[in-house]
Design a protein around this motif. Sequence first.
Motif, short mmCIF file in Angstrom:
data_model
loop_
_atom_site.label_atom_id
_atom_site.label_comp_id
_atom_site.label_asym_id
_atom_site.label_seq_id
_atom_site.Cartn_x
_atom_site.Cartn_y
_atom_site.Cartn_z
N GLY A 73 0.91 -1.42 -0.08
CA GLY A 73 0.16 -0.31 0.02
C GLY A 73 0.79 1.17 0.04
O GLY A 73 2.00 1.22 -0.16
N ALA A 74 0.12 2.31 0.01
CA ALA A 74 0.75 3.69 -0.04
C ALA A 74 1.91 3.92 1.03
O ALA A 74 2.76 4.47 0.80
N ALA A 75 1.36 3.29 2.29
CA ALA A 75 2.33 3.46 3.55
C ALA A 75 3.19 2.23 3.86
O ALA A 75 3.52 1.97 4.65
N GLY A 76 3.48 1.41 2.53
CA GLY A 76 4.00 0.23 2.64
C GLY A 76 5.52 0.27 2.73
O GLY A 76 6.12 1.40 2.77
N GLY A 77 6.03 -0.83 3.19
CA GLY A 77 7.41 -1.14 3.19
C GLY A 77 7.72 -2.22 3.88
O GLY A 77 7.09 -3.25 3.90
N TYR A 78 8.97 -2.27 4.42
CA TYR A 78 9.41 -3.68 5.20
C TYR A 78 9.77 -3.14 6.54
O TYR A 78 10.34 -2.03 6.73
N ARG A 79 9.89 -4.06 7.40
CA ARG A 79 10.35 -3.99 8.78
C ARG A 79 10.98 -5.26 9.23
O ARG A 79 10.39 -6.18 8.67
N LEU A 80 11.44 -5.28 10.43
CA LEU A 80 12.27 -6.51 10.95
C LEU A 80 10.84 -7.35 11.46
O LEU A 80 10.00 -6.87 12.05
N ALA A 81 11.13 -8.78 11.17
CA ALA A 81 10.25 -9.60 11.90
C ALA A 81 10.44 -9.98 13.39
O ALA A 81 9.57 -9.91 14.22
N ARG A 82 11.71 -9.45 13.71
CA ARG A 82 12.00 -9.52 15.26
C ARG A 82 13.49 -8.81 15.25
O ARG A 82 14.03 -8.47 14.47
N PRO A 83 13.86 -8.51 16.48
CA PRO A 83 15.06 -7.65 16.58
C PRO A 83 16.20 -8.52 16.28
O PRO A 83 16.24 -9.79 16.16
N LEU A 84 17.08 -7.51 15.72
CA LEU A 84 18.37 -8.17 15.47
C LEU A 84 19.12 -9.29 16.44
O LEU A 84 19.75 -10.16 15.86
N ALA A 85 18.92 -8.75 17.58
CA ALA A 85 19.84 -9.60 18.72
C ALA A 85 19.06 -11.07 18.60
O ALA A 85 19.65 -11.87 19.00
N ALA A 86 18.04 -11.24 18.07
CA ALA A 86 17.17 -12.60 17.98
C ALA A 86 17.34 -13.17 16.77
O ALA A 86 16.78 -14.11 16.41
N MET A 87 18.23 -12.71 15.80
CA MET A 87 18.42 -13.23 14.41
C MET A 87 19.69 -13.70 14.12
O MET A 87 20.75 -12.92 14.01
N PRO A 88 20.03 -14.92 14.25
CA PRO A 88 21.42 -15.46 14.13
C PRO A 88 22.09 -15.40 12.73
O PRO A 88 20.97 -15.33 11.79
N LEU A 89 23.29 -15.15 12.50
CA LEU A 89 23.78 -14.89 11.08
C LEU A 89 23.44 -16.13 10.40
O LEU A 89 23.25 -16.21 9.10
N THR A 90 23.37 -17.45 11.10
CA THR A 90 23.14 -18.56 10.29
C THR A 90 21.68 -18.53 9.32
O THR A 90 21.51 -19.09 8.48
N GLU A 91 20.76 -17.64 10.06
CA GLU A 91 19.36 -17.80 9.46
C GLU A 91 19.54 -17.13 8.31
O GLU A 91 18.82 -17.25 7.11
N VAL A 92 20.40 -15.88 8.35
CA VAL A 92 20.56 -15.05 6.79
C VAL A 92 21.36 -15.62 6.01
O VAL A 92 20.80 -15.74 4.73
N ILE A 93 22.37 -16.37 6.45
CA ILE A 93 23.23 -17.14 5.43
C ILE A 93 22.49 -18.37 4.57
O ILE A 93 22.39 -18.43 3.50
N ALA A 94 21.66 -18.97 5.61
CA ALA A 94 20.80 -20.11 4.86
C ALA A 94 19.85 -19.65 3.96
O ALA A 94 19.56 -19.95 2.95
N ALA A 95 19.12 -18.26 4.24
CA ALA A 95 18.01 -17.65 3.44
C ALA A 95 18.62 -17.60 1.98
O ALA A 95 18.14 -17.43 1.03
N ILE A 96 20.02 -16.85 2.01
CA ILE A 96 20.54 -16.23 1.05
C ILE A 96 21.27 -17.44 0.18
O ILE A 96 21.05 -17.62 -1.06
N ASP A 97 22.17 -17.89 0.76
CA ASP A 97 23.01 -18.81 0.16
C ASP A 97 22.46 -20.36 0.37
O ASP A 97 23.32 -21.44 -0.45
N GLY A 98 21.70 -20.66 1.25
CA GLY A 98 21.36 -22.22 1.29
C GLY A 98 22.25 -22.66 2.65
O GLY A 98 22.63 -22.04 3.44
N PRO A 99 22.13 -24.05 2.63
CA PRO A 99 22.70 -24.71 3.63
C PRO A 99 24.17 -24.46 3.85
O PRO A 99 24.94 -24.22 3.00
#
Length: 148
Positions: free
Chosen positions: A61-87
């Motif tokens: 929508g007009a006021a749309g965009g993106y935000r974090l699903a949870r705080p960065l402190a609760a987001m391990p690097l492994t999840e980002v790597i797996a999301a982008i690069d796979g296992p």
Amino acid sequence: MLRLSKLTDYAVVVLTRLEEAEEGGVLTAPGLAAATGLGEPTVAKVLKILSHAGLVEGRRGAAGGYRLARPLAAMPLTEVIAAIDGPIALTACVDNSIGLCDAEATCPVRGRWDPVNDAIRRALSGISIADLARVPAVVPHPEVVAAE
């Protein structure tokens, strides 16, 4: 050499910028592109992947965009790597997978990489995106300390 893709690096940059959004607010892909210096198509691609992985939430929508699903402190690097690069794995024969290597039937080290891969995953899972976003402490170069 063990190296992450540029897209994973860009994802970490985008996530750290998303943290700067006001409480409950969102940032747009063009706004994130301008703030990070990354191309808008790249930012849009990263956001789509991160959204699919549940790391960011999109609002339309007009006021749309993106935000974090949870705080960065609760987001391990492994999840980002797996999301982008796979296992996360050093070799194709990871976690007792079958059929990914031409030499698996005669390989003398088959399955022995699993502890190495597990150690890498454990090390990376102990690092959050917030850890990467912190301002690093200034550590003097050893040569400068020795000269004093």
